[in-house]
Design a protein around this motif. Sequence first.
Motif, PDB file in Angstrom:
ATOM      1  N   LEU A 163       0.829  -1.204   0.000  1.00 38.45           N
ATOM      2  CA  LEU A 163       0.000   0.000   0.000  1.00 38.45           C
ATOM      3  C   LEU A 163       0.861   1.251   0.000  1.00 38.45           C
ATOM      4  O   LEU A 163       0.574   2.224  -0.706  1.00 38.45           O
ATOM      5  CB  LEU A 163      -0.927   0.003   1.218  1.00 38.45           C
ATOM      6  CG  LEU A 163      -2.112  -0.955   1.187  1.00 38.45           C
ATOM      7  CD1 LEU A 163      -2.808  -0.971   2.529  1.00 38.45           C
ATOM      8  CD2 LEU A 163      -3.101  -0.548   0.097  1.00 38.45           C
ATOM      9  N   ARG A 208      -2.269   5.285  -7.129  1.00 33.17           N
ATOM     10  CA  ARG A 208      -3.608   5.886  -7.084  1.00 33.17           C
ATOM     11  C   ARG A 208      -3.539   7.375  -7.350  1.00 33.17           C
ATOM     12  O   ARG A 208      -4.373   7.925  -8.078  1.00 33.17           O
ATOM     13  CB  ARG A 208      -4.266   5.624  -5.727  1.00 33.17           C
ATOM     14  CG  ARG A 208      -5.704   6.142  -5.658  1.00 33.17           C
ATOM     15  CD  ARG A 208      -6.364   5.840  -4.349  1.00 33.17           C
ATOM     16  NE  ARG A 208      -5.805   6.642  -3.257  1.00 33.17           N
ATOM     17  CZ  ARG A 208      -6.294   6.663  -2.030  1.00 33.17           C
ATOM     18  NH1 ARG A 208      -7.330   5.908  -1.727  1.00 33.17           N
ATOM     19  NH2 ARG A 208      -5.739   7.396  -1.087  1.00 33.17           N
ATOM     20  N   SER A 242       0.193   7.082   2.397  1.00 32.08           N
ATOM     21  CA  SER A 242      -0.878   7.912   1.813  1.00 32.08           C
ATOM     22  C   SER A 242      -0.720   9.371   2.195  1.00 32.08           C
ATOM     23  O   SER A 242      -1.579  10.186   1.859  1.00 32.08           O
ATOM     24  CB  SER A 242      -2.247   7.407   2.301  1.00 32.08           C
ATOM     25  OG  SER A 242      -2.343   7.524   3.712  1.00 32.08           O
ATOM     26  N   ILE A 296      -6.767  -0.987  -3.532  1.00 36.66           N
ATOM     27  CA  ILE A 296      -6.383  -0.450  -2.221  1.00 36.66           C
ATOM     28  C   ILE A 296      -7.418  -0.826  -1.174  1.00 36.66           C
ATOM     29  O   ILE A 296      -7.086  -1.252  -0.061  1.00 36.66           O
ATOM     30  CB  ILE A 296      -6.196   1.076  -2.304  1.00 36.66           C
ATOM     31  CG1 ILE A 296      -4.925   1.405  -3.090  1.00 36.66           C
ATOM     32  CG2 ILE A 296      -6.140   1.698  -0.908  1.00 36.66           C
ATOM     33  CD1 ILE A 296      -4.724   2.885  -3.346  1.00 36.66           C
TER      34      ILE A 296
END
Length: 800
Positions: free
Chosen positions: A139, A154, A142, A485
Amino acid sequence: MLKKIQQIKKLGVFEDFSWDHEVKSNGGAVQSFVDINIIYGRNYSGKTTLSRIARALETGEISEKFGSPSLSLKFSDNSEIAQANLTAHGKTSRVFNEDFTRENLKFITNPDDSIEPFAILGDDNNKVEKEIKEIEAELGSSEEGQESGLFSERKSAFDDYSEAFQSHKTANDNLKRQLGDKATNKNIGIKYKPERFGDQNYTIKKLEDDLAEVQKSNFQPLTDEKIAQHEKLIEEKTLPNIPKLTPPNLSFTIFVKEAGLLVTKEISESDKIEELVKDAVLNRWVNEGRMHHRGKHEKCAFCDNAISQERWKDLDKHFDEESEKLDKDIEALVKRIEDEKKSISTALTINPSRFYSKFHIQLSELNSTLKSAVTEYQYSLEALISQLTSRKNDILNAKKFAHPVDYSTELESAWDDYKNICNESDLFSSSLNSEQSSARRALRLKEVADYLITIDYHSQLDSIAALQEKLDKASREKVRISEEITQKQTLISAKKRDLNDEEKGAKKVNEYLNNFFGHKFLTLESKKDAENSKRIRFEVIRDGKKAYHLSEGECSLLAFCYFLAKLDDIETRDSKPIIWIDDPISSLDGNHIFFIYSLISTEIVAKGEFEQLFISTHNLDFLKYLKKLKGSYINSTGGNIGFQKAYFMVVRQDRKSTVQVMPSYLKEYVTEFNFLFHQIHKCATMGSVDDTNYITFYNFANNARKFFEIYLYYKYPDQGMNEGTLNLFFGNDSVPAVLADRINNEYSHLCGVFERGATPVEVPEMQLAARQIIEKLKEDSEQYSALLRSVGEPPEAGDV
């Protein structure tokens, strides 16, 4: 780190609080919150209201029962949050207060309810934790501006989508703008040319309908000729009806029949002069001479010879009645044919001005047809005349008759076509408006079709379609990466649930309880819900059974142990939260108080697993312990990490509360006795009363009563405070003793006189009593001087 509660308005007892104006040290400097913050305040002073503000950092909302409050909090990085964005701080906050207890330990208010379960990490989960870390590594981060892994993908996907969306939107909006201009722009808009295009309410929606029409496969754009016709048509005015045509009756067939008879008719040869028969010209010449001489000349005017009677008889026989009749019949027929020739040439003259423009082309074609038909018909009549004339000139000799072509049908057809056009033109008057509407529509569609060529409409559509395809692709990629995600986050949550162990949460609470009771007097057990086997609930157990009717002290102790254990749940662990503990010992005895203190000291402060700690209390004994909290902790590497500590007071004056820096005597000294002495001293030495110090007089009765209870108990431990010991304290002067007794009883307890509570406090009476108390205390100068020093007051003249 929370630096200060900048402002509070209309929130409980905080009517209009400003930190920078009210929270100042003796030197006037504004005091901010630090690592550990100890807050003292009496009951109902506003401590719980402050804790609710802190809890709003956790829940994101203030109770709607407060009405319309306003607040602002400032953090050490100078960021500020207000009521509208209470969760924008990005920090973990955990608050212990009555709201926390009510929401998590519902059995306190409803004995049949349970305690909200929580989970801490279970045992032997290295493999699952490793899997979680691997997924988290995929991941990535973020954090805005520092994205990595799938979050970076993303972000790129969202950036690509945003770019594709904007490009598509720009191209689409540009085309819509161009079409909108054509529909309603004042310079080029169809709406503003209703006289040509027929719609002053033209809109973009109507343009879209016209677009659909001109793009149909069967649409044929107008030619220049058609455009000119339509332009004329839309300018037409209603014309009067056209006079009816009455064409002459054609006699061609009759003429042919009669002419044939006359041309071919045989004349009897008896009594004919042979020379004249053989010579038609001579015959005509003689016949004409005969007409000129008969009854006029006896001699020939040509040769001057006498014309005998015999010659006249021969001539009369030669030019007999039959030939004369034939000659006259030929003349009569020729005359009739000539009349018809003249009548058909004037029978019809086409005047286009009598007709609508839409018929002008037909009329032009008809006019050509008509002229041709008239000419051909006249040629045929002329052929008849020519043959009749030829016979007339050679009246004695029959001729062969040649039938000319009959063009009467063509001529009559032309006249019929003219009549039909007249009828159509007259009929057209009634449909002129609809015809003009059709013409305007045709012109409008031609205008739209031409505009599509001007703006290269189809190329723009192709470009927009390509951009739409790119946008769809970017959208699919955005959805794909977002779903990936989400799937991985869901997987992490599932694996973390595998780590969850509600049983350990209950054991943690029991560990704290057992440390206090020394045995399993009260325990917390996790049980599966009867209705939902996946749901866990906590129950309080005493002697193996569900416990009911817990004492207030047991509830308080259980609630705090629950809160403390919950700091190790999976949502809080390793988060270094801001912890706010509000009055955790409200109904506890001395043993409970010390136990709560020891839990805070060992489980929170000594471990250093918090960003900031707030503890509020009304209890001076608990405050005494809180002052002993260590100012540092040992970290995992053995380093000694120091804490800053700060002390504050919540003070209520009538209906308003404020936060102040804790006075040095309360911070440095332990007992309430020092505080009570300070309040009496203030009352005795105050020069005037205003809104800022009135509370000193308002609370004087309680302060004086409690002071005497402590002071006289230690002075006269066998009696404590009563009328006798008050008299002993004041000595021979009985008046102060009586006055003090009245204040202690009436003003402190109302003594059953309810009206006393509605009567303003007599300030002179209070101050007189305060001064009498201070004067008696001065008799022990050493003690009095020590008391002054303990509360930060300067020594008086003559004091030791």
